[in-house]
Write an enzyme that holds these catalytic residues in place. Sequence first.
Site, PDB file in Angstrom:
ATOM      1  N   ASN A 197       0.877  -1.174   0.000  1.00 17.99           N
ATOM      2  CA  ASN A 197       0.000   0.000   0.000  1.00 17.99           C
ATOM      3  C   ASN A 197       0.913   1.221   0.000  1.00 17.99           C
ATOM      4  O   ASN A 197       1.412   1.642   1.038  1.00 17.99           O
ATOM      5  CB  ASN A 197      -0.909  -0.007   1.227  1.00 17.99           C
ATOM      6  CG  ASN A 197      -1.901   1.149   1.234  1.00 17.99           C
ATOM      7  OD1 ASN A 197      -1.846   2.049   0.397  1.00 17.99           O
ATOM      8  ND2 ASN A 197      -2.803   1.133   2.193  1.00 17.99           N
TER       9      ASN A 197
ATOM     10  N   LYS B  58       3.604   0.989   2.921  1.00 20.03           N
ATOM     11  CA  LYS B  58       3.130   0.051   3.937  1.00 20.03           C
ATOM     12  C   LYS B  58       3.075  -1.339   3.325  1.00 20.03           C
ATOM     13  O   LYS B  58       2.706  -1.489   2.165  1.00 20.03           O
ATOM     14  CB  LYS B  58       1.739   0.480   4.402  1.00 20.03           C
ATOM     15  CG  LYS B  58       1.157  -0.320   5.558  1.00 20.03           C
ATOM     16  CD  LYS B  58      -0.211   0.249   5.932  1.00 20.03           C
ATOM     17  CE  LYS B  58      -0.852  -0.523   7.065  1.00 20.03           C
ATOM     18  NZ  LYS B  58      -2.203  -0.007   7.384  1.00 20.03           N
TER      19      LYS B  58
ATOM     20  N   ARG C   1      -2.665  -2.219  -3.428  1.00 21.71           N
ATOM     21  CA  ARG C   1      -3.889  -1.454  -3.220  1.00 21.71           C
ATOM     22  C   ARG C   1      -3.887  -0.252  -4.171  1.00 21.71           C
ATOM     23  O   ARG C   1      -2.964   0.557  -4.171  1.00 21.71           O
ATOM     24  CB  ARG C   1      -3.992  -0.964  -1.780  1.00 21.71           C
ATOM     25  CG  ARG C   1      -5.265  -0.161  -1.537  1.00 21.71           C
ATOM     26  CD  ARG C   1      -5.075   0.908  -0.488  1.00 21.71           C
ATOM     27  NE  ARG C   1      -6.290   1.696  -0.327  1.00 21.71           N
ATOM     28  CZ  ARG C   1      -6.320   2.877   0.297  1.00 21.71           C
ATOM     29  NH1 ARG C   1      -5.223   3.396   0.805  1.00 21.71           N
ATOM     30  NH2 ARG C   1      -7.450   3.553   0.393  1.00 21.71           N
TER      31      ARG C   1
ATOM     32  N   HIS D  68     -12.710   3.162  -0.390  1.00 17.96           N
ATOM     33  CA  HIS D  68     -12.716   2.230   0.754  1.00 17.96           C
ATOM     34  C   HIS D  68     -13.452   0.936   0.431  1.00 17.96           C
ATOM     35  O   HIS D  68     -13.877   0.211   1.331  1.00 17.96           O
ATOM     36  CB  HIS D  68     -13.374   2.856   1.998  1.00 17.96           C
ATOM     37  CG  HIS D  68     -12.657   4.038   2.574  1.00 17.96           C
ATOM     38  ND1 HIS D  68     -13.324   5.092   3.148  1.00 17.96           N
ATOM     39  CD2 HIS D  68     -11.338   4.331   2.659  1.00 17.96           C
ATOM     40  CE1 HIS D  68     -12.448   5.992   3.575  1.00 17.96           C
ATOM     41  NE2 HIS D  68     -11.231   5.547   3.291  1.00 17.96           N
TER      42      HIS D  68
ATOM     43  N   HIS E  60     -17.152   2.844   7.412  1.00 16.27           N
ATOM     44  CA  HIS E  60     -15.704   2.947   7.584  1.00 16.27           C
ATOM     45  C   HIS E  60     -15.438   4.345   8.121  1.00 16.27           C
ATOM     46  O   HIS E  60     -15.463   5.333   7.384  1.00 16.27           O
ATOM     47  CB  HIS E  60     -14.996   2.724   6.244  1.00 16.27           C
ATOM     48  CG  HIS E  60     -13.497   2.778   6.331  1.00 16.27           C
ATOM     49  ND1 HIS E  60     -12.708   1.649   6.225  1.00 16.27           N
ATOM     50  CD2 HIS E  60     -12.650   3.815   6.513  1.00 16.27           C
ATOM     51  CE1 HIS E  60     -11.439   2.005   6.330  1.00 16.27           C
ATOM     52  NE2 HIS E  60     -11.391   3.318   6.513  1.00 16.27           N
TER      53      HIS E  60
ATOM     54  N   GLY F 263     -12.967   6.799  10.136  1.00 17.14           N
ATOM     55  CA  GLY F 263     -11.633   7.104  10.649  1.00 17.14           C
ATOM     56  C   GLY F 263     -11.317   8.541  10.318  1.00 17.14           C
ATOM     57  O   GLY F 263     -12.161   9.426  10.417  1.00 17.14           O
ATOM     58  N   ASN F 264     -10.061   8.805   9.908  1.00 15.47           N
ATOM     59  CA  ASN F 264      -9.721  10.140   9.417  1.00 15.47           C
ATOM     60  C   ASN F 264     -10.397  10.359   8.072  1.00 15.47           C
ATOM     61  O   ASN F 264     -10.897  11.424   7.763  1.00 15.47           O
ATOM     62  CB  ASN F 264      -8.210  10.284   9.288  1.00 15.47           C
ATOM     63  CG  ASN F 264      -7.807  11.694   8.922  1.00 15.47           C
ATOM     64  OD1 ASN F 264      -8.257  12.660   9.533  1.00 15.47           O
ATOM     65  ND2 ASN F 264      -6.976  11.831   7.897  1.00 15.47           N
TER      66      ASN F 264
ATOM     67  N   ARG G  33     -11.419  16.559   5.506  1.00 16.25           N
ATOM     68  CA  ARG G  33     -12.273  16.772   4.339  1.00 16.25           C
ATOM     69  C   ARG G  33     -13.648  17.256   4.775  1.00 16.25           C
ATOM     70  O   ARG G  33     -14.179  16.798   5.787  1.00 16.25           O
ATOM     71  CB  ARG G  33     -12.420  15.482   3.535  1.00 16.25           C
ATOM     72  CG  ARG G  33     -11.124  14.960   2.944  1.00 16.25           C
ATOM     73  CD  ARG G  33     -11.383  13.685   2.167  1.00 16.25           C
ATOM     74  NE  ARG G  33     -10.152  13.069   1.681  1.00 16.25           N
ATOM     75  CZ  ARG G  33      -9.873  11.778   1.790  1.00 16.25           C
ATOM     76  NH1 ARG G  33     -10.729  10.960   2.376  1.00 16.25           N
ATOM     77  NH2 ARG G  33      -8.744  11.300   1.316  1.00 16.25           N
TER      78      ARG G  33
ATOM     79  N   ARG H 224      -9.583  11.847  18.730  1.00 16.32           N
ATOM     80  CA  ARG H 224      -9.217  11.714  20.142  1.00 16.32           C
ATOM     81  C   ARG H 224      -8.887  13.066  20.755  1.00 16.32           C
ATOM     82  O   ARG H 224      -9.318  13.383  21.881  1.00 16.32           O
ATOM     83  CB  ARG H 224      -8.035  10.752  20.286  1.00 16.32           C
ATOM     84  CG  ARG H 224      -8.370   9.311  19.941  1.00 16.32           C
ATOM     85  CD  ARG H 224      -7.138   8.453  19.800  1.00 16.32           C
ATOM     86  NE  ARG H 224      -6.324   8.861  18.648  1.00 16.32           N
ATOM     87  CZ  ARG H 224      -5.281   8.181  18.180  1.00 16.32           C
ATOM     88  NH1 ARG H 224      -4.919   7.055  18.769  1.00 16.32           N
ATOM     89  NH2 ARG H 224      -4.596   8.616  17.143  1.00 16.32           N
TER      90      ARG H 224
ATOM     91  N   GLY I 284     -10.563   3.398  12.643  1.00 16.32           N
ATOM     92  CA  GLY I 284     -10.124   3.934  13.930  1.00 16.32           C
ATOM     93  C   GLY I 284     -11.233   4.424  14.828  1.00 16.32           C
ATOM     94  O   GLY I 284     -11.280   4.101  16.021  1.00 16.32           O
TER      95      GLY I 284
ATOM     96  N   GLU J 150      -8.057  -4.864   5.247  1.00 18.97           N
ATOM     97  CA  GLU J 150      -7.956  -4.723   3.798  1.00 18.97           C
ATOM     98  C   GLU J 150      -6.805  -5.539   3.223  1.00 18.97           C
ATOM     99  O   GLU J 150      -6.896  -6.079   2.119  1.00 18.97           O
ATOM    100  CB  GLU J 150      -7.797  -3.248   3.436  1.00 18.97           C
ATOM    101  CG  GLU J 150      -9.005  -2.395   3.794  1.00 18.97           C
ATOM    102  CD  GLU J 150      -8.707  -0.920   3.824  1.00 18.97           C
ATOM    103  OE1 GLU J 150      -9.103  -0.221   2.883  1.00 18.97           O
ATOM    104  OE2 GLU J 150      -8.068  -0.458   4.798  1.00 18.97           O
TER     105      GLU J 150
END
Length: 405
Positions: free
Chosen positions: A7, A14, A90, A179, A207, A209-210, A240, A284, A330, A384
């Site tokens: 990825n 990654k 990916r 996603h 999904h 998360g950020n 976004r 967080r 997350g 994923e």
Amino acid sequence: MNVLVINAGSSSLKYQLFNVERQQLLAKGICERVGSAESFHKHGLDDNETVIDAKMADHDEAMALVLEAMTSGPDRAIDSLGQIDAVGHRIVQGGKYFDRSVLIDDDVIAKIDELAELAPLHNKAALMGIRACRKHMPGVPMVAVFDTSFFQTLPPKAYMYPLPYELYEKYAIRKYGAHGTSHRYIAERAAAFLDEPIEDLKLITCHLGNGCSMSAVDHGVAVDTSMGLTPLDGLMMGTRCGAIDPAIVTFVMEHEGFTPQQMSDLMNKQSGLLGISGISNDLRSVRTASEEGHERAQLAYDMYSNSVKKYIGQYIAVMGGVDAIVLTAGVGENCEKMRRMIFTGLQPLGIKLDLERNKRGRGTERLISSDDSAVSIIVIPTDEESMIARDTFEIVHERVDVPLI
């Protein structure tokens, strides 16, 4: 069969190495800040992870470090590169060309490059990862797994925009989603968790998360999703803005004197949780500030949960009901407060959260709805990479005509 999953981001690489037949993770890691003086390489399984400052001028050098780490030292995952049987990549944007994962050849690479306009940071980075793998592992089959392919089943009434039809014909302007690999994974896992055929279920997958997206999966088929032509559309996210009145774009550009690129940066990188709270794109940090009385942080928190809640209502209407709502990523997996805020007030729709179950568990598949809830609420940690490895395994086996074990 060992499958290396890659990825590649604009400044990161990654990776995970799987033995698919044994369902065993052999190695994983990430190269961060590729191309900068502060680059580093994190490698190893959770109990044996090391972080090394390492110079990586580009993805080519990052890939060389990754392959060296997997094949050297007393804790090496494999003895040689010859033990990597295939590589799965990916790819965010597959456009109208790809409704499934495919074996990579020159034509596939050309199409990924052509589609980079719709995902400039992601597709260009993925191509760097593909080219680095081709250089260091010539002859090893590679597979492209597209985030958008899961949503190629959307009907025209869901993927078309109410713009002049000629723009669709000329530029293929339509909803592609993103996603998709994560949504496909958690939909399949939710069906297994419920011990029901996915073909019998109406699911809303979230999904969160950020980056955030939701989809409506009707009897195993995606029929709507929140992200659009690009990942900017839909839910409020970390940086976004998500869906806004389109007239805001021209209004701000005229009054602020923004170029198209500056406006794009405002909506993609300066909005969402960060833009409203003025504190962070990380939920967080926003949560902590809101609990300390920071009004803008509380507003951002409220807007995020309300954004998700509205899409739940939309997708129940689209599918004519829902059997289960599935949360991942997350925020979806880890933030019990956000889950509580999302489901508050949905009891008249038969959606009831169990407050104690919602507080328990982390990193596991679990039911968090109450026993008397007509709709199951399930948390599924997304994976994923394993989905990419599975697709790669199946496509490469089909290519060489070796039966699956």
